[in-house]
Scaffold this active site. Structure first.
Site, PDB file in Angstrom:
ATOM      1  N   GLU A  58       0.848  -1.191   0.000  1.00 38.36           N
ATOM      2  CA  GLU A  58       0.000   0.000   0.000  1.00 38.36           C
ATOM      3  C   GLU A  58       0.884   1.242   0.000  1.00 38.36           C
ATOM      4  O   GLU A  58       1.985   1.232   0.568  1.00 38.36           O
ATOM      5  CB  GLU A  58      -0.900   0.015   1.249  1.00 38.36           C
ATOM      6  N   ASN A  95      -6.663   1.687   2.725  1.00 39.66           N
ATOM      7  CA  ASN A  95      -7.488   2.884   2.913  1.00 39.66           C
ATOM      8  C   ASN A  95      -7.123   3.970   1.913  1.00 39.66           C
ATOM      9  O   ASN A  95      -7.964   4.768   1.505  1.00 39.66           O
ATOM     10  CB  ASN A  95      -7.318   3.420   4.335  1.00 39.66           C
ATOM     11  N   ASN A 103     -12.049  -1.336  -1.068  1.00 45.17           N
ATOM     12  CA  ASN A 103     -11.339  -1.744   0.153  1.00 45.17           C
ATOM     13  C   ASN A 103     -12.126  -1.328   1.385  1.00 45.17           C
ATOM     14  O   ASN A 103     -12.525  -0.158   1.507  1.00 45.17           O
ATOM     15  CB  ASN A 103      -9.965  -1.054   0.207  1.00 45.17           C
ATOM     16  N   GLU A 104     -12.364  -2.253   2.294  1.00 41.13           N
ATOM     17  CA  GLU A 104     -12.975  -1.982   3.605  1.00 41.13           C
ATOM     18  C   GLU A 104     -14.088  -0.940   3.544  1.00 41.13           C
ATOM     19  O   GLU A 104     -14.123   0.000   4.344  1.00 41.13           O
ATOM     20  CB  GLU A 104     -11.892  -1.568   4.621  1.00 41.13           C
ATOM     21  N   TYR A 109      -6.366  -8.098  11.702  1.00 48.02           N
ATOM     22  CA  TYR A 109      -5.071  -7.828  12.340  1.00 48.02           C
ATOM     23  C   TYR A 109      -5.161  -8.338  13.778  1.00 48.02           C
ATOM     24  O   TYR A 109      -6.103  -8.000  14.495  1.00 48.02           O
ATOM     25  CB  TYR A 109      -4.768  -6.323  12.309  1.00 48.02           C
ATOM     26  N   GLU A 130      -5.839  -9.118   3.685  1.00 46.64           N
ATOM     27  CA  GLU A 130      -5.024  -8.372   4.657  1.00 46.64           C
ATOM     28  C   GLU A 130      -4.992  -9.193   5.937  1.00 46.64           C
ATOM     29  O   GLU A 130      -6.042  -9.433   6.546  1.00 46.64           O
ATOM     30  CB  GLU A 130      -5.582  -6.977   4.956  1.00 46.64           C
ATOM     31  N   GLN A 169       1.889  -5.754   5.659  1.00 51.69           N
ATOM     32  CA  GLN A 169       2.301  -5.516   4.290  1.00 51.69           C
ATOM     33  C   GLN A 169       3.675  -6.144   4.092  1.00 51.69           C
ATOM     34  O   GLN A 169       4.220  -6.714   5.028  1.00 51.69           O
ATOM     35  CB  GLN A 169       2.293  -4.029   4.018  1.00 51.69           C
TER      36      GLN A 169
HETATM   37  O1  AHR Z   1      -2.824  -2.228   5.990  1.00 56.03           O
HETATM   38  C1  AHR Z   1      -3.150  -1.075   6.696  1.00 56.03           C
HETATM   39  C2  AHR Z   1      -4.611  -0.719   6.627  1.00 56.03           C
HETATM   40  O2  AHR Z   1      -5.377  -1.634   7.354  1.00 56.03           O
HETATM   41  C3  AHR Z   1      -5.232  -0.763   5.250  1.00 56.03           C
HETATM   42  O3  AHR Z   1      -5.037   0.433   4.577  1.00 56.03           O
HETATM   43  C4  AHR Z   1      -6.683  -0.962   5.541  1.00 56.03           C
HETATM   44  O4  AHR Z   1      -7.325  -1.683   4.510  1.00 56.03           O
HETATM   45  C5  AHR Z   1      -6.700  -1.689   6.866  1.00 56.03           C
HETATM   46  O5  AHR Z   1      -7.547  -1.067   7.774  1.00 56.03           O
END
Ligand code: AHR
Length: 497
Positions: free
Chosen positions: A27, A72, A172-173, A244, A292, A346
């Protein structure tokens, strides 16, 4: 010392392991692109400005697919800013991470980068500020043969041969209120459907990925997924999942049982896919794309204060984080019947196990866990039976001390077994029992282990935690015994006669 048994049968398969499970995510955030993969001023840069040391490390990890450009950042991004002569590209305020974006790296540079690491590109189209026309245009720009407005623009930019991008994330999201242009599930589903329709009219061979829940903690989970899937089912090939993990509570026993949570997340979404498929009376299949995933909680800032390539979300990863990553990869194999794509978020600097300085590269422990699995898990995932002592955890009650997955490639007759001992104190004497009657031999063995879950590598001691080759256990009458130390990840490769 505790004892465990792991039963392996090469006939007891789950599914072929999708090569795309070993993907990464790039990203425009922090120093992932600039100073990470692209750093023309570095003494380590090649002619295209790509960091040679980073490329080498990424090749060692055998990434198969890379998702780009966000994240994002995607939801405010105009892909046209990142193509054409570099001196004409606009410098912009990148709103998601409050950073300056020079646009010196864009779609075509990303294609060159993917070629350099032998990975397939996976592009994402903006569903925040972007419209369906722009989503269709970038497919034409990337994939159409020369002779039309957008494909000729690509040719003018120096790329006659189409990039043939096969995987496309439709946003995305979009479930997150933080997302630029956030929509509710119905509005997103309708927009994604129309975007995917146009994108597939441009190129019927592409595969599209619908935005799913940003995590299982979202208040709209899993209703978001059901609603968007019901609207867009026929035009989508994958449902995206993001997650995450973190040890915010400093509850290491529970953190080391994270595989329970990961499996639950997949199971719920698999159920949602089955439900929608049944309701649609559809023969079409949609699979999961965990595009992700990573450990991320240690609290580096995520706002760039209007600077270029700020240090954002650069995590120090320790042994417990690496053991969670190893379990995540085990879950990918155990769920390989429904999970077909996964991208670690990432691949360098930002939320990453790889850190750059202008002249150096630091590999953190989880780098080695990923490298072992991505290089060795081949063929089909095996349904391994594990009998291990139970450990009490606050979050998940009792969990087995061992978390295990295995693969077997019938063509090469080679197998691999991946074993995490999540106990913090106990070695586990483990019998591996092959039940298929074939003659097996263990070829190689590696171990990543330490005595302190908080132990980490540093620039001063970069090799404190690496995967070391260890002696291979003998197999006698289909049984091998090895002692798995506490806080360890052990990998065996095998072949059958
Ligand atoms: O990877 C960091 C961020 O985490 C990304 O931009 C988003 O998709 C997620 O919230």
């Amino acid at each position: 010392m505790s004892k465990a048994q792991v039963f392996v049968d090469t006939n007891r398969t789950i599914a072929p392991i999708s090569p795309l499970l070993f993907g990464g995510f790039v990203e425009h955030m922090g120093r992932c692109v600039y100073e990470g993969i692209y750093d023309p001023k570095s003494p380590n840069a090649d002619a295209q400005g790509l960091r040679k040391d980073v490329l080498e490390a990424l090749r060692d990890q055998s990434y198969t697919v890379i998702r780009y450009p966000g994240g994002n950042m995607l939801s405010g991004y105009n892909w046209l800013d990142g193509v054409g002569p570099k001196e004409q590209r606009p410098r912009r305020r990148e709103l998601a991470w409050q950073s300056f974006e020079s646009n010196q790296f864009g779609t075509n540079e990303f294609m060159e980068f993917c070629a350099a690491v032998n990975a397939a590109p996976m592009l994402a189209v903006n569903m925040g500020t972007g419209g369906i026309q722009s989503a269709s245009d970038i497919v034409e720009y990337c994939n159409a043969p020369a002779g039309t407005y957008w494909s000729d623009l690509r040719v003018n930019h120096g790329f006659r041969t189409p990039h043939n991008v096969r995987y496309w994330c439709v946003g995305n999201e979009m479930d997150g209120p933080w997302q630029i242009g956030h929509l509710d599930a119905t509005a997103y589903g309708n927009k994604a459907l129309e975007a995917a329709k146009m994108m597939k009219l441009q190129d019927s061979t592409i595969k599209t990925i619908l935005v799913g829940s940003s995590s299982d903690r979202m208040p709209t989970y899993p209703e978001w997924d059901r609603t968007a899937l019901e609207i867009a089912w026929d035009h989508m090939d994958y449902l995206s999942m993001h997650y995450y993990a973190g040890n915010q509570e400093n509850d290491t026993a529970s953190f080391l049982a994270s595989a329970v949570l990961f499996e639950r997340f997949v199971d719920t979404l698999e159920g949602t896919l089955r439900y929608v498929k049944a309701r649609q009376r559809s023969k079409h299949n949609v699979y999961l794309s965990w595009d992700e995933w990573q450990v991320w909680y240690k609290g580096d800032p995520t706002q760039g204060n209007w600077t270029e390539a700020p240090h954002l979300a650069e995590e120090i990863y320790n042994l417990e984080d690496a053991l969670v990553v190893a379990q995540w990869l085990n879950v990918f194999l155990r769920k390989s019947h429904v999970l077909k794509i996964a991208c670690v978020a990432q691949i360098v600097n930002t939320i990453s196990w790889l850190q750059t300085r202008s002249t150096g590269l630091l590999k953190q422990p989880s780098y080695y866990a990923f490298k072992l699995v991505s290089n060795l898990a081949r063929g089909e995932a095996l349904d391994v039976l594990v009998k291990a002592p139970l450990l009490e955890t606050k979050q998940y009650d009792a969990v087995p001390a061992l978390d295990v997955s295995a693969s077997y490639d019938v063509e090469t007759q080679q197998g691999a077994i991946f074993l995490v001992n999540r106990s913090q104190t106990e070695s586990v004497t483990t019998d591996i029992l092959w039940q298929d009657g074939k003659t097996v031999q263990v070829d190689k063995a590696w171990q990543l282990a330490g005595s302190n879950p908080k132990e980490a590598n540093s620039w001063e001691s970069p090799n404190r935690l690496v995967a070391n080759a260890i002696s291979t256990p003998a197999v006698d009458n289909g049984r091998a015994t090895l002692v798995l130390p506490p806080l360890s990840f052990t990998v065996l490769t095998t072949h059958t006669a």
